[in-house]
Design a protein around this motif. Structure first.
Motif, PDB file in Angstrom:
ATOM      1  N   THR A  10       0.837  -1.199   0.000  1.00  0.00           N
ATOM      2  CA  THR A  10       0.000   0.000   0.000  1.00  0.00           C
ATOM      3  C   THR A  10       0.870   1.247   0.000  1.00  0.00           C
ATOM      4  O   THR A  10       1.935   1.277   0.628  1.00  0.00           O
ATOM      5  CB  THR A  10      -0.939   0.045   1.213  1.00  0.00           C
ATOM      6  N   LEU A  11       0.411   2.260  -0.728  1.00  0.00           N
ATOM      7  CA  LEU A  11       1.119   3.538  -0.790  1.00  0.00           C
ATOM      8  C   LEU A  11       0.104   4.661  -0.622  1.00  0.00           C
ATOM      9  O   LEU A  11      -0.875   4.735  -1.365  1.00  0.00           O
ATOM     10  CB  LEU A  11       1.854   3.686  -2.124  1.00  0.00           C
ATOM     11  N   ALA A  12       0.337   5.495   0.370  1.00  0.00           N
ATOM     12  CA  ALA A  12      -0.527   6.647   0.642  1.00  0.00           C
ATOM     13  C   ALA A  12       0.347   7.856   0.935  1.00  0.00           C
ATOM     14  O   ALA A  12       1.511   7.731   1.340  1.00  0.00           O
ATOM     15  CB  ALA A  12      -1.445   6.361   1.818  1.00  0.00           C
ATOM     16  N   PHE A  13      -0.214   9.047   0.735  1.00  0.00           N
ATOM     17  CA  PHE A  13       0.515  10.285   1.010  1.00  0.00           C
ATOM     18  C   PHE A  13       0.095  10.857   2.358  1.00  0.00           C
ATOM     19  O   PHE A  13      -1.101  10.924   2.671  1.00  0.00           O
ATOM     20  CB  PHE A  13       0.253  11.317  -0.088  1.00  0.00           C
ATOM     21  N   SER A  14       1.079  11.279   3.132  1.00  0.00           N
ATOM     22  CA  SER A  14       0.825  11.997   4.381  1.00  0.00           C
ATOM     23  C   SER A  14       1.058  13.493   4.223  1.00  0.00           C
ATOM     24  O   SER A  14       0.669  14.280   5.084  1.00  0.00           O
ATOM     25  CB  SER A  14       1.727  11.447   5.491  1.00  0.00           C
ATOM     26  N   ALA A  15       1.705  13.893   3.111  1.00  0.00           N
ATOM     27  CA  ALA A  15       1.984  15.300   2.823  1.00  0.00           C
ATOM     28  C   ALA A  15       2.347  15.399   1.349  1.00  0.00           C
ATOM     29  O   ALA A  15       2.597  14.391   0.683  1.00  0.00           O
ATOM     30  CB  ALA A  15       3.131  15.826   3.697  1.00  0.00           C
ATOM     31  N   SER A  16       2.385  16.625   0.847  1.00  0.00           N
ATOM     32  CA  SER A  16       2.822  16.824  -0.528  1.00  0.00           C
ATOM     33  C   SER A  16       4.325  16.583  -0.635  1.00  0.00           C
ATOM     34  O   SER A  16       5.111  17.169   0.133  1.00  0.00           O
ATOM     35  CB  SER A  16       2.515  18.245  -0.992  1.00  0.00           C
ATOM     36  N   PRO A  17       4.774  15.770  -1.581  1.00  0.00           N
ATOM     37  CA  PRO A  17       6.216  15.551  -1.758  1.00  0.00           C
ATOM     38  C   PRO A  17       6.925  16.754  -2.368  1.00  0.00           C
ATOM     39  O   PRO A  17       8.148  16.718  -2.530  1.00  0.00           O
ATOM     40  CB  PRO A  17       6.272  14.333  -2.684  1.00  0.00           C
ATOM     41  N   PHE A  18       6.185  17.795  -2.694  1.00  0.00           N
ATOM     42  CA  PHE A  18       6.805  19.058  -3.077  1.00  0.00           C
ATOM     43  C   PHE A  18       7.016  19.963  -1.865  1.00  0.00           C
ATOM     44  O   PHE A  18       7.793  20.914  -1.931  1.00  0.00           O
ATOM     45  CB  PHE A  18       5.937  19.793  -4.110  1.00  0.00           C
ATOM     46  N   ALA A  19       6.307  19.671  -0.769  1.00  0.00           N
ATOM     47  CA  ALA A  19       6.402  20.505   0.430  1.00  0.00           C
ATOM     48  C   ALA A  19       7.378  19.947   1.448  1.00  0.00           C
ATOM     49  O   ALA A  19       7.922  20.701   2.267  1.00  0.00           O
ATOM     50  CB  ALA A  19       5.019  20.650   1.073  1.00  0.00           C
TER      51      ALA A  19
END
Length: 432
Positions: A10-19
């Motif tokens: 599973t892959l989920a985002f916890s924040a923007s990878p640009f931030a």
């Protein structure tokens, strides 16, 4: 309660990878699971824990496949499905030689329905679970696409193209008719199930000032709708706009004048921008759809992703079918990576995945509903096979990190990498 457990990576985002540093923006479970309840994601976590907590729930095992949010296409033209990969034209020639003759056919409900179904099926085959679409100027084209999406249980945004000049007579409406037909379509489809209407003046060259004023008034009267148009795709187009609107400070200024900017406004392309335009896009909160395969295929130019992210402009990735040369969001990510390299800014795999999911969802004001594998979101989920072809498998087999495992699929993958697609927790349904 209808429940299902889907297991895999599973892959989920916890924040923007640009931030934040890209590696810190992602939550990954090597042996993970997603609990789906009544079409929404209820839990995401280690498979062992979720299986133990829910032993009676039916399980769908995706093996080593990567479970993630379905792809979100921020800009596409479904009437151009049949003319994808047509040879040798720049923007204005493309419209006159390919697009306008094909769009003339969409006043026929049978033909519009046939292509709508084909378009959505091609999207599903490529893991695209939500798209923001231009239809033709015929209301029948909107009815066909919305009905096909509703039958499949899809989230979709779409709208009738408004244009009253510089196009064949059979495709032109008038400011009054464009407003009235669009308003009737809003009443019929907007907010119905998972459907969103998009006010859609094609672009400044094909709309008179009176029609752009009508489009702005329509959006102001229906602010929960989206608004989409095109901006600064090619130099010839920009010069054309300057001649048509000599009083405007620039191309974006035309849309500002008529109330067609702000959150929920999505500008396709936005490649060749002035400093004033960049500042105004940022100040207004207007979004951009980055269309990398289209930008290279018809020779438009290189989008400056680094500048957009530095300014905090919402950006979503887009296929731009059929000026874009592929229905594959993986191929679209690969093109975005290549454009970033040519522009001197390499994009991390996490950033590419973000642009194709949460970034695009945020640009479409749908970020609370879709775009991430997170509790409460609609269960639009895809399973990516990270070894879908021999060349990808041998490269991923050498991987020493998650990103080395994923990146070959981004660069080399196609529809064969899409092992499964679930929309609202279910397989997409074809129209009866």
């Amino acid at each position: 309660m209808n429940q299902r457990l889907i297991t895999g990576q599973t892959l989920a985002f916890s924040a923007s990878p640009f931030a934040v540093p890209p590696e810190e923006a992602v939550r990954h479970h090597r042996h993970g699971a997603v609990l789906v309840e009544d079409g929404r994601i209820a839990k995401v976590g280690p498979a062992e824990a979720l299986l133990a907590a829910h032993p009676q729930v039916p399980r769908e095992d995706m093996g080593e496949a990567l479970l993630m949010a379905g792809f979100v296409d921020a800009h596409a033209h479904y009437p151009q499905t049949g003319i994808i990969a047509s040879w040798g034209k720049r923007l204005i020639d493309w419209l006159n030689g390919y697009t306008f003759p094909e769009e003339m056919r969409f006043a026929d409900p049978a033909y519009a329905g046939e292509i709508a179904g084909l378009y959505l099926d091609l999207n599903a085959a490529n893991g695209i679970t939500t798209a923001c679409c231009y239809c033709s100027s015929a209301p029948e084209s909107v009815d066909a696409l919305m009905a096909a999406a509703e039958a499949r249980g899809l989230r979709l945004a779409a709208g009738k193209v408004m244009m009253d000049r510089n196009a064949p007579e059979g495709l032109c409406d008038t400011p009054a008719r464009g407003y009235e037909e669009s308003a009737a379509l809003i009443a019929r489809w907007h907010g119905r199930g998972r459907l969103t209407y998009v006010v859609s003046p094609r672009f400044a060259p094909t709309s008179s000032p009176e029609q752009l004023e009508a489009a702005g008034a329509l959006w102001a009267a229906n602010p929960s709708c989206l608004m989409q148009t095109h901006l600064s795709e090619q130099h010839e187009e920009i010069a054309w706009v300057a001649g048509l609107f000599p009083e405007a400070p620039d191309y974006f200024g035309v849309y500002q004048r008529f109330g067609l900017t702000g959150p929920g406004a999505v500008m396709g392309h936005a490649i060749h921008l002035t400093a004033r335009e960049r500042a105004a896009i940022t100040e207004t909160g207007t979004g951009i759809a980055h269309c990398p395969t289209s930008n290279t295929f018809i020779g438009s130019g290189l989008f400056d992703m680094a500048a957009a992210q530095r300014l905090g402009v919402p950006v979503g990735l887009a296929t731009d079918v059929g000026g874009g040369s592929s229905f594959s969001m993986l191929r679209t990510m690969a093109a975005a990576y290549e454009i970033g390299q040519l522009s001197g800014t390499a994009l991390h795999p996490a950033q590419l995945l973000w642009l194709a999911t949460q970034g695009a969802a945020d640009t479409l004001r749908m970020g609370e509903a879709i775009g991430n594998l997170a509790p409460g979101r609609e269960a639009d989920i895809i399973a990516l096979d990270l070894a879908s072809t021999p060349v990808i498998a041998q490269r991923a087999g050498r991987a020493e990190s998650l990103w080395e495992q994923i990146f070959p699929t981004i660069m080399l993958g196609d529809d064969r990498a899409i092992r499964a697609v679930r929309t609202a927790g279910n397989q997409p349904r074809a129209a009866a």
